[in-house]
Every structure is written in C-alpha cells, then in structure tokens.
Motif scaffolding. Structure first.
Motif: not given
Ligand SMILES: NC(=O)c1ccc[n+]([C@@H]2O[C@H](COP(=O)([O-])OP(=O)(O)OC[C@H]3O[C@@H](n4cnc5c(N)ncnc54)[C@H](O)[C@@H]3O)[C@@H](O)[C@H]2O)c1
Length: 475
Positions: A152, A177, A215, A227, A247, A250, A281, A375
């Motif tokens: 995002n 992502a 990881v 994420g 992070e 929400g 978020c 969310e």
């Molecule tokens: N708190 C914050 O600062 C903040 C900011 C922005 C977005 N977000 C959150 O992010 C989410 C949206 O983003 P998204 O859809 O890209 O999230 P996501 O959890 O699907 O993916 C996030 C990242 O994790 C990676 N990933 C996925 N599966 C994985 C695994 N098994 N092992 C390691 N990495 C893996 C993805 O490739 C991507 O790079 C929402 O829930 C949003 O609230 C939080």
C-alpha cells in the motif's frame, strides 16, 4: 518493455525468470522485472553478512551523505516515481506525489538523525567502589535487516526500513510486495549511486512463498515486517529467537465528541476513510459520534463523501482509485453485502466497478459483521452513535486491533482522557487517526503489532546497547 533488473549486493542483476506488474485500474502492463534465483538469494544474504562489520564501522559522514543523496535524488525524480507508484498500485497520483514527498523527508530525517546518533558517557562513581570508573554506552547494529514490505505504500514503507538501517550502519535486504515491487527497484537504482560498500543493500522481488527462506536464515537476525496480522504473527512464530518487528493492520476509529468542529470532522473523516481507497492501516473505518451531534454530523458527512472524485488514478483530480486488485474489491463488496444482509443500512456507495468500490457508508452495522470487527482495507466507513464519552472510548477499545485513534474535541480534558484510556499506539487529537509524521514513533498494540517505526525508534530497534567500562581514571 524492458525487464527491470533487481539489486544484488548493490549491483543490478538478472535471474532466470521474470514477472509482470499490472495496473489495477485498467489491467495494463506497467513493467516487468527479473526474479532472483535461489543461488542469487544466497549471494545476497552472504553479501549482507560479510559486510556487516565494515558497515557498522562506516564513518557517520559517509552514511549521512548517502542518505542525503537518496533524499535529493528522490526529490529530483519525484514526478516519474509518483507516476510509477500510481500505476503499479492504482493509487491516485495526488496521493502518490504525497508518498514521494514523505520518502524524501524520511531519508532526510535519517541523514540528520545519523549525525546525532552518538554514544553516551555515564559516570559510575556514584558508589565508592566505582571510584575512577566511567561507562561509554553505544548502540551497535544487531546485524543485517530483512525488510518485508506491503503493497500500500510501495516506496515510503520501504524507506521506513532502509533509511534507519543505513543510518545505524546495518546492511538491509528488501523483499517488496509482489504487487508493487517496481518503486523499490527504483529506490535500489538511487541507492546504487551512493558510495555505500557492496552488500549494504539488496532488493529481491520474490513471490510470497520464497520469502520464508529469508526469514529463516540466521545471518539475518532482524526481521522488520509491515503487512497483515496473519502473515506477521506467522513470521514471529517461525523465528521465535529473532528480533521481529511487526507493523500490522487495524480498523481505526475516529471519535467525534459533542464539542467538535463538525464541518472539519466531517470533511476529514470523508476523505480519510477513502484515501488510497481505504488501503491504509490507519484509514478511518469506524466513526463513533456522540449522540447529540450524530444527525448533524451525518448531514455533513454524506455530501462530503458523495463529492469525492472517483476514477482513473492517473488523473490529477481523482481522490479515490481502484483497490490493488479486482479480487480485493470483490472481497470488500462481499463484506458490505454480508453487513447489509445482517441489517446494516447503506447510506452511500456499496457498488463495485472492476477493482473500484464506490465510497461506502454504513449505519446500524451488526457488531459481529466483518466490516465492524475485521480490517476492511477498502473505502468503507461505518457509523456508530455513542451515548457518552465513556461509551465512545469503550467502543474504540472494543477491537482486537490498536494502531491509532483520532478524537475530534476542543476539550483538553477529553484529549488527556483519550490518551490515558484508548488502547492504541497513537492518539490524534483534532484529526483523523490517519495522521502520521514520518519522524514520530509509530506502531500498534494488541493485534496491530510489536515494536515501533519512525526514524529514531527504528534506529533503536535495529541496534542494541553496548557498554564499555573504563577503569582507573582521574575523573
Ligand atoms: N502498521 C503499519 O505500519 C502498516 C502499514 C501499511 C500496511 N499495513 C498492513 O499491511 C497489510 C496490507 O499489505 P499486504 O496485503 O501487502 O500484506 P501481506 O501480509 O499480504 O504481505 C506483506 C509482505 O509480506 C510478504 N509475505 C507474504 N507471505 C509471507 C511469508 N509467508 N513469509 C514472509 N513474507 C511473506 C509479502 O510478499 C509482502 O511483501 C494490511 O493488513 C495493512 O494494515 C500495516
């Protein structure tokens, strides 16, 4: 169309396969990038590990100049990068330009903060037994940082991990992502212009299922993840002995108390429940309004929502664009329909056109509806009346999440009460929960995560305190 290289130990590289990135607005191809092989992933990890000691000893001026360079170059290339963010993410160009400006500031803050980043001296002769003893307390990097980022904010959330890592002298491997890797690859291009040693950074655009190996790797002791909550907590469970920062998501609430400026509150809630099509978020998902001003607030809110300009993200006037994919929009549409089937009233929107959901407002939403307790990550706002300030604050806390909350009030007492009582990482008084300044501590409680970002907080997060005691001194 050219295939973009990825960044391996500071140099461009190509693997043996490629992926295509498309624009969620019209399905058009935005670009293609090469995908690292397993051997190249290993090379990146080995490179980061090998350079870690040299990185920690880099003179401050070298780190500061590299960070300042990135800030300057992002500013110079702002228009091109904003267009790229908008195309790969579907984010309206208006918001994409804002994101680039924020990344410029994030790197600038890092350049400034690294110059202030010093050890501290403590006198230990507070007890006779320690006469002549002095402690030098410094912060040293825990080691290379694995930065996993969401779709995002494809530039600024990468910046929030890369800038503090470089500021403390830690190598960083970025795993962007899969939907939006191109902005991070451009950032790699700019990082490659600096004098940082090889191995200081790699940008590896890998699909989800190939991130697990990174990881697991013990040579990357810090995992900084932004994420969704399920993926974040799965990572924390996967590597319980690593330092993992989460992070997460929400369902942020804005509270409108009876003494609020209703025109301002309605405008801000309308805009920030829909900015980036709700894919933030801290987008406003719930607005909790004190009963005496509920009707007057709704009267102002609905026209403000209806006035939002929805459409092509490349158009300078567009305020609300598509979601990241049609599948994401279908999920949001289904959640809205489920709420309506459960008795919710649709006051605006509720329709879908491809990946775009019209700005949607719901009232009388059942408490257990997904749009209330999960969310949404879409342009959906739910209205909830509250009988009192106590009830309003209790409703904010009635959530498994706790990232930020906004409280519209003119009362200092209500503000301090909110700060005391709301179970969130940040309370924004007089504005929506969606406010974030990039240098401030940022993060959540409950299922919204563990740890804090924001330049200084992330620098602390990536380092540990080390003490050197000097003995036999004449102080
Ligand atoms: N708190 C914050 O600062 C903040 C900011 C922005 C977005 N977000 C959150 O992010 C989410 C949206 O983003 P998204 O859809 O890209 O999230 P996501 O959890 O699907 O993916 C996030 C990242 O994790 C990676 N990933 C996925 N599966 C994985 C695994 N098994 N092992 C390691 N990495 C893996 C993805 O490739 C991507 O790079 C929402 O829930 C949003 O609230 C939080």
């Amino acid at each position: 169309m050219d295939v973009r290289s990825f960044w391996l130990n500071g140099s461009p590289a190509t693997g043996d396969s490629e992926l295509t990135v498309t624009n969620p607005h019209d399905g058009r191809e935005v670009g293609r990038h090469s995908v690292p092989t397993d051997a190249q992933v290993e090379e990146a990890v080995a490179g980061a590990h090998a350079v870690a000691k040299e990185a920690a000893a880099l003179p401050v001026h070298v780190r500061a100049e590299a960070l300042a360079h990135v800030s300057r170059r992002l500013a110079e290339r702002a228009d091109e990068i904003a267009r790229l963010i908008s195309a790969e993410n579907g984010k309206p160009i208006l918001w994409a330009r804002g994101e680039v400006s924020r990344a410029v500031a994030t790197f600038r803050f890092a350049a400034e903060e690294t110059r202030r980043w010093s050890g501290e001296v403590q006198r230990l002769d507070t007890e006779p037994a320690a006469n002549g003893r002095l402690a030098y307390v410094s912060r040293v990097p825990k080691g290379p940082v694995l930065a996993i980022t969401p779709f995002n904010f494809p530039l600024n959330l990468v910046a929030h991990k890369v800038a503090p890592a470089l500021a403390v002298g830690a190598p960083v491997i970025v795993k962007p992502a899969p939907a939006t890797p191109l902005s991070a690859l451009v950032l790699g291009e700019i990082l490659a212009e600096t004098d940082l040693p090889a191995g200081m950074f790699s940008v590896l655009p890998l699909p989800n299922e190939r991130a697990a190996a990174l990881v697991d790797d013990p040579r990357l002791p810090v995992v900084s993840f932004t994420g969704s909550a399920p993926v974040g907590y799965a990572i924390a469970d996967q590597v319980p002995r690593k330092h993992v920062t989460l992070e997460l998501g929400g369902n942020a609430a804005a509270v409108v108390l009876a003494d609020a400026d209703l025109d301002w509150a309605a405008q801000r809630v309308a805009l920030y429940s829909n900015y980036q099509a709700g894919q933030s978020c801290i987008a406003v998902q719930r607005v909790i309004v004190e009963q005496p001003v509920y009707d007057a607030f709704v009267e102002r809110l609905l026209p403000a929502v209806e006035a939002l300009v929805t459409g092509d993200p490349a158009d300078e006037k567009t305020q609300v664009g598509p979601l990241v994919s049609e599948a994401a929009a279908e999920r949001v549409e289904q959640w809205v329909q489920e709420a309506v089937a459960g008795g919710a009233r649709l006051l605006a929107g509720g329709t879908r056109d491809g990946a775009t959901i019209a700005p949607t407002v719901l009232a009388d939403v059942p408490q257990d509806a997904k749009v209330a307790c999960e969310e949404v990550f879409g342009p959906v706002l739910i209205l909830q009346p509250a009988a009192s300030i106590d009830e309003a604050y209790a409703m904010v806390n009635d959530s498994k999440y706790g990232l930020q909350a906004g409280v519209f009030t003119r009362s200092l007492d209500a503000a301090f009460r909110a700060n005391r009582e709301l179970e969130v990482g940040g309370v924004i008084i007089g504005d929506v929960p969606s406010y974030r300044a990039d240098q401030m501590p940022y993060g959540g409680v409950k299922d919204s995560g563990i740890g804090r970002e924001g330049l200084h907080s992330a620098m602390e997060d990536y380092t540990y305190e080390k003490v050197m005691v000097l003995t036999g001194l004449s102080l």
